[in-house]
Every structure is written in structure tokens, then in C-alpha cells.
Design a protein around this motif. Sequence first.
Motif: not given
Length: 446
Positions: A206-226
Motif C-alpha cells: 500500500a502507498l499511503i499519502i498523509l496530508t496535514d489538515l491542522t492549519d486548514v481546519r484551524r483556519l476553518d474554525t477561525t473563519r466560522r468563529e469570526f
Amino acid sequence: MGNVSIRWRMLVETSLLVILIASASLLFGVIGTILAGILALIAVVFLSLHLTNQFAEVTDGVIRATSIEPTHRLDPAGPAELARIARAVNRLMDRVGEETAEDFAERIRLASILDSMQEGVVVVDDQGIIESANPASIEMLLTAGDVEPGMQLSTLTNHPDVINVINRSIEGDRTVSAEIELFDNSRILRAVSTPFPRPETGAVRALIILTDLTDVRRLDTTRREFVSNASHELRTPVAGIRASAETLQRGAAEDPEGREQFLKMIRQDVDRMDKLITEMLELSRLESGESPLELELVSPSKLVDDSISQFMAVATETDLKLESTVPHDLPEVSVDPEKIGHVFTNLISNAVKWTPPGGVITLNSWVDERSIWFTVSDTGQGIEPEHLPHIFERFFKTDPARTQPGTGLGLAIVRHLVDAHGGAISASSTIGEGSEFAFAIPLGRS
Ligand code: ADP
């Protein structure tokens, strides 16, 4: 009679001589043949020894070139056939050398691409053995210790969700993806596992690709909070305007005093909305870097005096002492006077708002070897220690009911304005005694 015996003797002697000569030549012939045979044998032995040596040399050369020293080439000397073999081996080694060099360069290129990728890339076989794991994957999965090909997947991660994604994709022979939360480093990763066979054996890996979504999710949360905070902040004045308008409609407009009062309330709510919109736009401009600095050399004491003068009237009105202790001989500093003025306006207006009558608000400044420092201190009610780490956040207010006046954006804007100058700001406070905001701007900006 005498003649006959003489002749007879001659005949016998002659015959004997002939026999002797014949025997001698026979003897010499035999010896010659034996000698020739021996010589031929020696030549054959010598030749075959020589050939064996040359074969051994060619064999050694081939072994050296194919397994020990790929740059080694055979000497095309000796018999024509051996020379041809040597030349053919040399050509073969040249070609193999070129292909190996290309292969090596390709592998280096691939390895450097994998090493520099932000995505984690891992290859695991169906026995859970790691075939490859790039540095990003090791960093993302927070693996302690070395991870080498041939090691078990557990040396890279024990996270059940990662293992589950890999197993499902290998067993089901399909691409499986999942969002994975890593609690130990509070990261959110997307893991996509795709099965692919090994060409030689057909075994699945298996070829596993890992993408870090932390910043995207954090931005998403910040945008929603804003959006939620901004809507909440706008809803209060809108509700106020609606209530005042309805009251006016229901007859208050007929009463001149009532009309004045409700129109004043509408005006205050409109001002509040206007302030909120202006501050939101300003924050957005600062955050997106659309507000470049316009640096000028200015005197620190003049900067402070100009800001204080805007609040003198309100300070007198609320019985506050507003003063500067900034030495007049401080060297000029390179700052954007409008933006630093804005920092002072926000800090002084907060101090005025949170300091009861009779209090003192003091502005000071000094220079050390690296920075120019400014402080705004008050003798107001102070800020609770648990609130201090949050006061520079957008929309943060110390009262959860948000009944206090203000948008909660002032200090967020201040922090961005100081950041834009390459500086830093901090706050300290003692409940019941007052608060102090201190910021430093590095010197030496042109
Ligand atoms: P606002 O526009 O609501 O004043 P700020 O971002 O400027 O928002 O301030 C955030 C919060 O920090 C304020 O609501 C207030 O609770 C607290 N605060 C700021 N300055 C002071 C101060 N000088 N004294 C006490 N509390 C303060």
C-alpha cells in the motif's frame, strides 16, 4: 682365389656399412621423432598454459568489472577471439554503467523529491513491513527513533485509524481515505491508502499519502468563529435600532422628548455598527498585508503627546489624569506615525474605559540597545489573570455576557500594528490596581 676373397670381403664390408648407415639413420629417425614429439608436447603444454592464463585474466577481468569495480575494463590483448570477448564485455559494461548511472540518478531524484515533500509518503507491504517512509511522514506521526525500510509499521505508528486505513485498502484492494486525529500532537491528518502490486511477485503493498489538515481546519474554525462573532456583534445594535424604530412608530415620535431619546439611541447603535465594520475591515487589511508601513523619523515624545491630546477632553470629563513621562530628548525613531498613533488611541481609549474616575493613565517610553519601548499604564480595575493570555484575540471580551461596550477587536488590531513593525506587545495587570501594556519596536529600521 685371393681376388675372390678380397671381393667377398669388400662385399661384406660394404653390406655391413650399408646396414650400419641404415641402422644409424633409423636410430636418428626414431630419436628425432621422439624429440619432435617431446618438443610438440612442450609447445602444446606451454600454449595451453598461456591460453589458460589469458582465460583466467579475462575471467578475473569480468569478475572485477561486474562485481567489484564497475569502471574496470578488460585489456583486449591476446588471441583474436579472446580480444573480441574482452571488447564485447567492455561494451556491455559501458552500457550497464550508463544504465546504472541513469538508474542511480533517477533514484536520487526520487528520494530528494520524497524528502522535500510536505506530504507524508509511506509504502508498506501486506505483512506490515515498511518499504519506504519519507521524513514528513515520520515528523507528522511524531515517531521517536529511526525508521528504516524493513522495519515493522509499528515503529512508525501504532495509531489504530492509520493501521485500519492501510489494512482496509490492502484487503479490499481499493483506495481508502480517512481523516485522523492525533491526540498527542493535536494534529489532523488525511490518510489516503492505495494498494499497488509489486511487479516482480505480484504481492500487494500500500502507498499511503498523509496530508496535514491542522492549519486548514484551524483556519476553518477561525473563519466560522469570526462569522459567528461578527454576526453576534452586529445583531445587538440591529436589535436596538429595530426596537427604537418600533417604539417611534408606536407613537413615541409624537413626543418630542421621546423622539430625541430614541433617535439618539438609533444614532449610537449605528455608530457601534460603523465602528465594528471599520475595525473588521482594518483587521482584514492588516491580516492580508494590504496595509504597508509608511515609515518616517519621528520623536517618541511628540508621538505620545499627539495621541494624548485627542483624549484630554474625555479624560477631564471623566475625572482622569492623563500624562506623559516620555523624555523629550529621546532620539527620533523610524515608525509609521499613523499606525503607532492608532496603537496609542486603542490603548488609551481602553484605559479611559476601564479606569474609574480619579484614576491616572501614564504613557512612558525609553530606548535600549535594540528597541524603543512604549508603555500605557492605568490605575483601573485590572484584568483577571486567566483572561490575560486571550486579550489580544479577535472578539475577546472579559465578560462572557458581552454586555460591555466595545467590539473586542481593538487589541487584536493593536497586536497586528505592532507586529507589522517587527515588534511585540504584552500586558500585565493586577486586579484592583491597574494594567500596563508594553510594546517594543526594533531600532534601525530605515
Ligand atoms: P474592546 O474594543 O471591546 O475594548 P479590546 O480588544 O480593546 O476590545 O479589549 C479586549 C478586552 O480586554 C476588553 O473587553 C476588556 O475586557 C479588556 N481590557 C482591555 N484593556 C483593558 C484595560 N486597560 N483595563 C482592563 N481591561 C482591559
